[in-house]
Scaffold this motif. Structure first.
Motif, short mmCIF file in Angstrom:
data_model
loop_
_atom_site.label_atom_id
_atom_site.label_comp_id
_atom_site.label_asym_id
_atom_site.label_seq_id
_atom_site.Cartn_x
_atom_site.Cartn_y
_atom_site.Cartn_z
N LEU A 86 54.79 -38.57 -30.79
CA LEU A 86 55.26 -37.73 -29.69
C LEU A 86 54.78 -38.27 -28.35
CD1 LEU A 86 54.80 -34.25 -31.35
CD2 LEU A 86 56.95 -35.17 -30.47
N LYS A 87 55.62 -38.07 -27.34
CA LYS A 87 55.33 -38.51 -25.99
C LYS A 87 55.39 -37.30 -25.06
CE LYS A 87 57.88 -42.79 -26.95
NZ LYS A 87 59.00 -43.65 -26.53
N PRO A 88 54.74 -37.36 -23.93
CA PRO A 88 54.82 -36.25 -22.97
C PRO A 88 56.25 -35.92 -22.58
CG PRO A 88 52.99 -37.68 -22.39
CD PRO A 88 53.72 -38.36 -23.50
N GLU A 89 57.11 -36.92 -22.53
CA GLU A 89 58.51 -36.67 -22.16
C GLU A 89 59.29 -35.97 -23.26
OE1 GLU A 89 56.83 -39.58 -22.01
OE2 GLU A 89 58.16 -41.29 -22.51
N ASP A 90 58.68 -35.75 -24.42
CA ASP A 90 59.31 -34.94 -25.47
C ASP A 90 59.13 -33.45 -25.22
OD1 ASP A 90 58.22 -37.38 -27.89
OD2 ASP A 90 60.23 -37.15 -27.03
N THR A 91 58.36 -33.11 -24.22
CA THR A 91 58.14 -31.70 -23.90
C THR A 91 59.44 -31.02 -23.52
OG1 THR A 91 55.85 -32.06 -23.19
CG2 THR A 91 56.98 -30.11 -22.32
N ALA A 92 59.78 -29.95 -24.23
CA ALA A 92 61.05 -29.25 -24.02
C ALA A 92 61.11 -28.06 -24.96
CB ALA A 92 62.23 -30.18 -24.28
N VAL A 93 62.15 -27.27 -24.80
CA VAL A 93 62.49 -26.26 -25.79
C VAL A 93 63.46 -26.90 -26.77
CG1 VAL A 93 63.51 -24.00 -26.21
CG2 VAL A 93 62.15 -24.38 -24.15
N TYR A 94 63.18 -26.76 -28.05
CA TYR A 94 63.96 -27.40 -29.10
C TYR A 94 64.81 -26.36 -29.81
CZ TYR A 94 61.53 -31.81 -28.55
OH TYR A 94 61.06 -33.01 -28.05
N TYR A 95 66.07 -26.74 -30.08
CA TYR A 95 67.04 -25.85 -30.69
C TYR A 95 67.69 -26.50 -31.90
CZ TYR A 95 66.97 -23.62 -26.05
OH TYR A 95 66.60 -23.02 -24.87
N CYS A 96 67.97 -25.68 -32.91
CA CYS A 96 68.88 -26.12 -33.96
C CYS A 96 70.22 -25.42 -33.73
CB CYS A 96 68.34 -25.82 -35.35
SG CYS A 96 68.08 -24.07 -35.73
N ALA A 97 71.28 -26.02 -34.26
CA ALA A 97 72.61 -25.50 -34.00
C ALA A 97 73.54 -25.81 -35.16
CB ALA A 97 73.16 -26.09 -32.70
N ALA A 98 74.53 -24.96 -35.30
CA ALA A 98 75.55 -25.16 -36.33
C ALA A 98 76.93 -25.03 -35.70
CB ALA A 98 75.39 -24.13 -37.45
N PRO A 99 77.88 -25.85 -36.16
CA PRO A 99 79.23 -25.73 -35.63
C PRO A 99 79.94 -24.53 -36.24
CG PRO A 99 79.15 -27.40 -37.33
CD PRO A 99 77.75 -26.91 -37.15
N ARG A 100 81.05 -24.14 -35.63
CA ARG A 100 81.78 -22.99 -36.16
C ARG A 100 82.47 -23.34 -37.48
NH1 ARG A 100 83.23 -18.30 -34.21
NH2 ARG A 100 82.45 -18.87 -32.15
N ARG A 101 82.91 -24.58 -37.57
CA ARG A 101 83.65 -24.98 -38.76
C ARG A 101 82.89 -26.03 -39.54
NH1 ARG A 101 89.71 -25.61 -36.10
NH2 ARG A 101 89.91 -23.43 -35.43
N ALA A 102 83.05 -25.98 -40.84
CA ALA A 102 82.38 -26.93 -41.72
C ALA A 102 83.26 -28.17 -41.90
CB ALA A 102 82.09 -26.28 -43.07
N THR A 103 83.26 -29.02 -40.89
CA THR A 103 84.12 -30.21 -40.91
C THR A 103 83.43 -31.42 -41.51
OG1 THR A 103 83.40 -30.92 -38.73
CG2 THR A 103 85.28 -29.40 -38.83
N GLY A 104 82.11 -31.41 -41.50
CA GLY A 104 81.37 -32.56 -41.98
C GLY A 104 81.15 -33.62 -40.92
N ILE A 105 81.66 -33.42 -39.74
CA ILE A 105 81.47 -34.38 -38.66
C ILE A 105 80.08 -34.24 -38.06
CG2 ILE A 105 82.32 -35.11 -36.39
CD1 ILE A 105 85.07 -34.05 -37.21
N LEU A 106 79.46 -35.37 -37.75
CA LEU A 106 78.15 -35.36 -37.10
C LEU A 106 78.38 -35.31 -35.59
CD1 LEU A 106 76.24 -38.02 -39.23
CD2 LEU A 106 76.27 -35.54 -39.50
N TYR A 107 78.34 -34.12 -35.04
CA TYR A 107 78.63 -33.92 -33.62
C TYR A 107 77.43 -34.25 -32.74
CZ TYR A 107 82.53 -31.12 -35.41
OH TYR A 107 83.64 -30.68 -36.08
#
Length: 126
Positions: A86-107
């Motif tokens: 880890l670096k100081p520039e990694d400081t942030a709020v981290y989020y996980c997210a899911a798409p509306r549709r299960a397309t299998g694409i890596l967005y």
């Protein structure tokens, strides 16, 4: 509807490690690509990683490639982000997210994701 809750953030020293978890409820995660993002104060939300429904394929931003790794446990409806060096520039709020549709694409784009957790703060001290 998918509800996501991140955990595992906190304070780390530069060079240290943290593991973030993302717990899902409402729908099974196993059909969804999942994404990880972060947002630092005054900056736009930044793509970090995406993992496909089986965990067999991942995509990473250049800024974290080789340091961060995403995994998932579909039986537990959980997704993880292992963060090393880890670096100081990694400081942030981290989020996980899911798409509306299960397309299998890596967005990469945050606009491709419809469901977001509340975020967990990661602070890296130098």
């Amino acid at each position: 509807q998918v509800e996501l809750v991140e955990s595992g953030g906190g304070l780390a020293q530069a060079g240290g490690s943290l593991t973030l978890s993302c717990a899902a409820s409402g729908r099974t995660l196993s059909i969804y690509t999942m994404g990880w993002f972060r947002q630092a104060p005054g900056k736009e939300r930044e793509f970090l990683a995406a993992i496909d429904r089986n965990g067999g394929s991942t995509l990473y931003a250049d800024s974290v490639k080789g340091r961060f790794a995403s995994s998932r446990d579909n039986a537990k409806n959980m997704v993880y982000l292992q963060m090393n060096s880890l670096k100081p520039e990694d400081t942030a709020v981290y989020y996980c997210a899911a798409p509306r549709r299960a397309t299998g694409i890596l967005y990469r784009s945050p606009t491709s994701y419809s469901y977001w957790g509340q975020g967990t703060q990661v602070t890296v001290s130098s």
